[in-house]
Design an enzyme around this catalytic site. Structure first.
Site, mmCIF file in Angstrom:
data_model
loop_
_atom_site.group_PDB
_atom_site.id
_atom_site.type_symbol
_atom_site.label_atom_id
_atom_site.label_comp_id
_atom_site.label_asym_id
_atom_site.label_seq_id
_atom_site.Cartn_x
_atom_site.Cartn_y
_atom_site.Cartn_z
ATOM 1 C CD GLU A 68 -29.828 -41.269 1.070
ATOM 2 O OE1 GLU A 68 -30.627 -41.235 2.238
ATOM 3 O OE2 GLU A 68 -29.786 -40.724 0.192
ATOM 4 C CB CYS A 69 -27.856 -45.589 -3.935
ATOM 5 S SG CYS A 69 -27.845 -46.547 -5.319
ATOM 6 N N GLY A 70 -25.336 -44.512 -4.691
ATOM 7 C CA GLY A 70 -24.151 -43.956 -5.298
ATOM 8 C C GLY A 70 -23.212 -43.336 -4.431
#
Length: 432
Positions: A325-327
């Site tokens: 997720e994301c990072g």
């Protein structure tokens, strides 16, 4: 047995909710009470401050990502056994993603939580009377049980405010004077969980002020209710499964929801590791979770750890199930172009280049359609990806408008910018 339960909210986002919550959490802990914090909304940072203040992991309660039944279950599960349960609100009391939907007021109404209202009185006096009157009568079911004024200039200033509360029909429980260096950072790119250590003394300073100027005992009395013993409260027992679930956790990756991790622990044994310092994934890894965080602040360290990058890449290429997720998704790209303008090689699983150039905030709730399922989550990032990898799902904002946020599927990897919530889901089914 009686316990106190209440929600701390404010008339607007600058009311001082987080600062006051941290001080009160610390004060009650100093009194020897067991306090369970909650956070209204999808925020990852405030719960970290909660833990800093009272030593208990906070729990998110979100009216968009969670069903009402699930919210009730979470609250009962985690407040069970606490002396005081405190929920920090989000934005202004009635501010939601669609009018009142998803707001602190909606959560208070759903859970029957008494409301303590904070008012920033820095530039006003008796004029707060009609504001308080409106908060009391606009939605009577969630009328505040009391008000605390913040940034008060002097005892005489407070007397004007106390009189205003009295005339509006709301109990004034005290105030906090104007204080230097007691605010927490706003949500911006410069905030890193690594530098939270500098705020370790903040809760004690605010707690001292609350003890002096706020009627805490009266607040606890006003919000006390008798708790009925529950026979079906589940306890967190370690899974007997031999499944190894590797969860990235260090300065770069640490945006996780408590209930998400608990659901993972029902599936197998969670083993935490650091993509910055460890040389390879945990032995026998059966599932890999790369949560969001701030990899952009640790690009040199992440890139320099070639053996870990190779371990992650080999695991995914061999068909290992992975959620990023994301990072965590950024880490799987071929490279990240940092804020310094330099490019740093990453895992190279996704044929995408992630860049911090031209930073623009992407923010909001997301409804994701993927494989016949509807997933929900929240998006908050400044970077963008550049490449031709097609999206495996469609995403929409709260108004039903399609957004261009991708969801990548590669072998048994699911990766994207959206922070997903699966407290009511069987995460394993996403990889069918």
């Amino acid at each position: 047995m009686a316990h106190s339960h209440f929600l701390i909210s404010a008339t607007s986002s600058d009311g001082g909710k987080t600062t006051f919550t941290l001080g009160l959490l610390r004060l009650l802990k100093r009194r020897g009470m067991r306090v369970q914090p909650f956070k209204c909304g999808p925020d990852y940072i405030d719960p970290k401050y909660h833990a800093l203040a009272c030593g208990e992991v906070s729990v998110n309660l979100d009216g968009y990502m969670m069903s009402p039944e699930h919210i009730r279950d979470l609250y009962e599960r985690y407040s069970h056994g606490a002396d005081v349960s405190i929920t920090e609100g989000v934005m202004g009391f009635f501010d939601g993603y669609d009018r009142m939907a998803g707001s602190s007021a909606a959560l208070s109404e759903l859970m029957g939580l008494p409301v303590l209202l904070l008012v920033n009185a820095g530039s006003t006096a008796y004029s707060v009377a009609p504001i308080l009157y409106g908060f009391k009568h606009f939605r009577p079911a969630v009328a505040p049980v009391g008000v605390v004024f913040n940034r008060v200039a002097s005892p005489s200033h407070y007397e004007y405010l106390r009189a205003a509360a009295e005339d509006a029909g709301i109990v004034s429980l005290g105030y906090l004077p104007k204080m230097e260096n007691v605010s927490v950072p706003s949500r911006h790119l410069g905030l890193s969980t690594e530098n939270m250590a500098q705020y370790r003394e903040l809760p004690d300073r605010v707690a001292d002020a609350i003890e002096q100027y706020v009627q805490v005992d009266k607040l606890l009395e006003l919000t006390e209710r008798v708790s009925t013993p529950r026979l079906n409260v589940k306890t967190d027992e370690p899974s007997s499964s031999s499944t190894i679930i590797a969860v990235a956790e260090d300065e770069a990756f640490n945006f996780t929801y408590r209930e998400n991790l608990r659901r993972l622990s029902e599936w197998g044994q969670i083993v935490r590791y650091s993509p910055i310092r460890d040389k390879h994934l945990p032995e026998g890894c059966d599932f890999l979770y790369l949560p969001g965080g701030y990899p952009e602040f640790f690009l040199h360290e992440l890139s320099a750890n070639e053996s870990m990058r190779r371990s992650v890449r080999d695991y995914i290429e061999s068909g290992g199930r992975t959620l990023a997720e994301c990072g965590g998704m950024m880490y799987l790209c071929s490279e990240i172009n940092g804020m310094d303008g330099l490019s740093y090689p990453m895992c190279g699983v996704l044929e995408e280049r992630c860049t911090m150039e031209g930073m623009r905030l992407h923010l909001g709730y997301r409804r994701l359609l993927y494989g016949g399922r509807e997933l929900r989550g929240h998006e908050f990032h400044y970077s963008t990806t550049e490449g031709t990898t097609p999206s495996a799902g469609e995403q929409y904002d709260v108004r039903g408008r399609r957004v261009d946020t991708p969801l990548y599927r590669y072998k048994n990897l699911l990766a994207g910018y959206t922070h997903l919530y699966w407290g009511e889901e069987d995460l394993r089914s996403w990889f069918d």
